[in-house]
Design an enzyme around this catalytic site. Sequence first.
Site, mmCIF file in Angstrom:
data_model
loop_
_atom_site.group_PDB
_atom_site.id
_atom_site.type_symbol
_atom_site.label_atom_id
_atom_site.label_comp_id
_atom_site.label_asym_id
_atom_site.label_seq_id
_atom_site.Cartn_x
_atom_site.Cartn_y
_atom_site.Cartn_z
ATOM 1 C CD1 TRP A 67 22.005 -45.227 -19.213
ATOM 2 C CD2 TRP A 67 23.488 -45.480 -17.570
ATOM 3 N NE1 TRP A 67 21.588 -46.280 -18.434
ATOM 4 C CE2 TRP A 67 22.476 -46.457 -17.412
ATOM 5 C CE3 TRP A 67 24.516 -45.439 -16.635
ATOM 6 C CZ2 TRP A 67 22.459 -47.391 -16.386
ATOM 7 C CZ3 TRP A 67 24.502 -46.362 -15.604
ATOM 8 C CH2 TRP A 67 23.496 -47.322 -15.493
ATOM 9 N NE ARG A 81 14.533 -40.830 -5.291
ATOM 10 C CZ ARG A 81 13.560 -41.698 -5.581
ATOM 11 N NH1 ARG A 81 13.841 -42.997 -5.643
ATOM 12 N NH2 ARG A 81 12.360 -41.271 -5.842
ATOM 13 C CG HIS A 132 12.538 -40.521 -0.828
ATOM 14 N ND1 HIS A 132 11.820 -41.356 -1.652
ATOM 15 C CD2 HIS A 132 12.806 -39.416 -1.567
ATOM 16 C CE1 HIS A 132 11.638 -40.779 -2.822
ATOM 17 N NE2 HIS A 132 12.240 -39.604 -2.795
HETATM 18 C C1 HEM Z 1 10.633 -31.734 -6.351
HETATM 19 C C2 HEM Z 1 11.352 -32.567 -5.578
HETATM 20 C C3 HEM Z 1 11.924 -33.857 -6.113
HETATM 21 C C4 HEM Z 1 11.405 -34.737 -7.037
HETATM 22 C C5 HEM Z 1 10.062 -34.664 -7.776
HETATM 23 C C6 HEM Z 1 12.385 -35.805 -7.191
HETATM 24 C C7 HEM Z 1 12.225 -36.903 -8.037
HETATM 25 C C8 HEM Z 1 13.194 -37.862 -8.277
HETATM 26 C C9 HEM Z 1 13.025 -38.986 -9.166
HETATM 27 C C10 HEM Z 1 11.766 -39.308 -9.963
HETATM 28 C C11 HEM Z 1 14.196 -39.687 -9.149
HETATM 29 C C12 HEM Z 1 14.518 -40.966 -9.900
HETATM 30 C C13 HEM Z 1 14.353 -42.175 -8.983
HETATM 31 C C14 HEM Z 1 14.654 -43.448 -9.761
HETATM 32 O O1 HEM Z 1 14.026 -43.612 -10.837
HETATM 33 O O2 HEM Z 1 15.494 -44.263 -9.296
HETATM 34 C C15 HEM Z 1 15.093 -39.008 -8.253
HETATM 35 C C16 HEM Z 1 16.394 -39.419 -7.984
HETATM 36 C C17 HEM Z 1 17.233 -38.795 -7.079
HETATM 37 N N1 HEM Z 1 16.883 -37.766 -6.224
HETATM 38 FE FE1 HEM Z 1 15.228 -36.621 -6.357
HETATM 39 N N2 HEM Z 1 13.475 -35.569 -6.382
HETATM 40 C C18 HEM Z 1 13.230 -34.404 -5.698
HETATM 41 C C19 HEM Z 1 14.050 -33.834 -4.731
HETATM 42 C C20 HEM Z 1 15.253 -34.368 -4.306
HETATM 43 C C21 HEM Z 1 16.014 -33.866 -3.164
HETATM 44 C C22 HEM Z 1 15.574 -32.695 -2.270
HETATM 45 C C23 HEM Z 1 17.150 -34.630 -3.074
HETATM 46 C C24 HEM Z 1 18.291 -34.585 -2.085
HETATM 47 C C25 HEM Z 1 18.612 -33.531 -1.353
HETATM 48 C C26 HEM Z 1 17.082 -35.609 -4.164
HETATM 49 C C27 HEM Z 1 18.067 -36.546 -4.429
HETATM 50 C C28 HEM Z 1 17.989 -37.489 -5.452
HETATM 51 C C29 HEM Z 1 19.105 -38.349 -5.853
HETATM 52 C C30 HEM Z 1 20.524 -38.335 -5.254
HETATM 53 C C31 HEM Z 1 18.630 -39.163 -6.878
HETATM 54 C C32 HEM Z 1 19.402 -40.239 -7.644
HETATM 55 C C33 HEM Z 1 19.132 -41.567 -6.997
HETATM 56 C C34 HEM Z 1 19.820 -42.736 -7.698
HETATM 57 O O3 HEM Z 1 20.660 -42.492 -8.610
HETATM 58 O O4 HEM Z 1 19.542 -43.904 -7.304
HETATM 59 N N3 HEM Z 1 15.921 -35.422 -4.888
HETATM 60 N N4 HEM Z 1 14.464 -37.891 -7.724
#
Ligand code: HEM
Length: 290
Positions: free
Chosen positions: A188, A45, A49
């Site tokens: 989970w 993530r 970002h």
């Molecule tokens: C429309 C685009 C996206 C939105 C709105 C979005 C939104 C989110 C949100 C709200 C979370 C939860 C964060 C938390 O509460 O800790 C999350 C987690 C995550 N996102 Fe996205 N995301 C997007 C695109 C992506 C992309 C492009 C990637 C990677 C190529 C990605 C990888 C991840 C990963 C790996 C997590 C898990 C992080 C963790 O477990 O700590 N996301 N995302």
Amino acid sequence: ALHLAQAEDGKGLDDFQKVYNAIAEKLRDEDEFDGYIGYGPNLVRLSWHVSGTFDKNDNSGGSFGGTYRFKKEADDPANKGLQNAARFLEPIAKKFPWISHGDLYTLAGVTALQEMQGPKIPWRPGRVDADEKDAPENGRLPDASKDGNYVRHYFGRFGFSDQEIVALLGAHCLGKTHLENSGYEGPWGAATNTFTNEFFVNLLNENWKLEKNDAGNEQYNSNKGYMMLPTDYGLIQDGKFKKYVEKYAKDQDAFFEDFKSAYVKLLENGIDFSKLGKAYVFKTLDEQDS
Ligand code: HEM
Ligand SMILES: Cc1nc2ccc(F)cn2c1N
């Protein structure tokens, strides 16, 4: 103009493989983080970002300047929770002071994906630390409460096609949402630290119910305790996106191939690597043990 990549002088594949191995060993060692999910998803993530602030219209933001290291960017509410990944990388940055922050943040994502059995991701060094004044303002990262049209428009800023957008979102097979970070909770149940096409399989196979969560935000929950964001769910509401969701749910190899290409494009957006040689493909720890 695009930023010209300038690789850390005298550093080659072996040097960057040493950084990869240090990150990979720490990932194995600190496996208890976040309910034994580990740091892998959080590092992926972070790599997204630091790259997702890119704007092709003025070539601002993006991974080149490593400006996430400044509070101005790190304190963006959309980056809540990524302090864990940043703390994880501090000793790595100390051990390898010659690597730029942009190269470290992106290499850490590549390492995490490969160590979580994802595809091999070709990676190129050459990002150069910029000043705090070059850090992008907050607000460039996406809003999870929106629909498929919003997602298509949002990624238009990067020049991504529908296919690239769907492939990239497949990274939501990893980790989980945390109410205290983003206002979304769970799952989970399906939170994993193994890279697969499950995100697409679950999107199509679960019966999703739109519910308000404890933070008052609407999210889609399934009776197996899985969840999807409204933006995730938008991929099956929108016919053009849906056909790629079906393609990747059926064919994990196609997903791996397309994710690799889209992720490289995300991490390299705005940077001219043409002066450098070919990309590095790192060995996983398992491949080096034997
Ligand atoms: C429309 C685009 C996206 C939105 C709105 C979005 C939104 C989110 C949100 C709200 C979370 C939860 C964060 C938390 O509460 O800790 C999350 C987690 C995550 N996102 Fe996205 N995301 C997007 C695109 C992506 C992309 C492009 C990637 C990677 C190529 C990605 C990888 C991840 C990963 C790996 C997590 C898990 C992080 C963790 O477990 O700590 N996301 N995302
Ligand atoms: C398993 C899983 N991991 C994630 C990460 C982000 C997100 F928005 C949803 N996720 C789901 N369902």
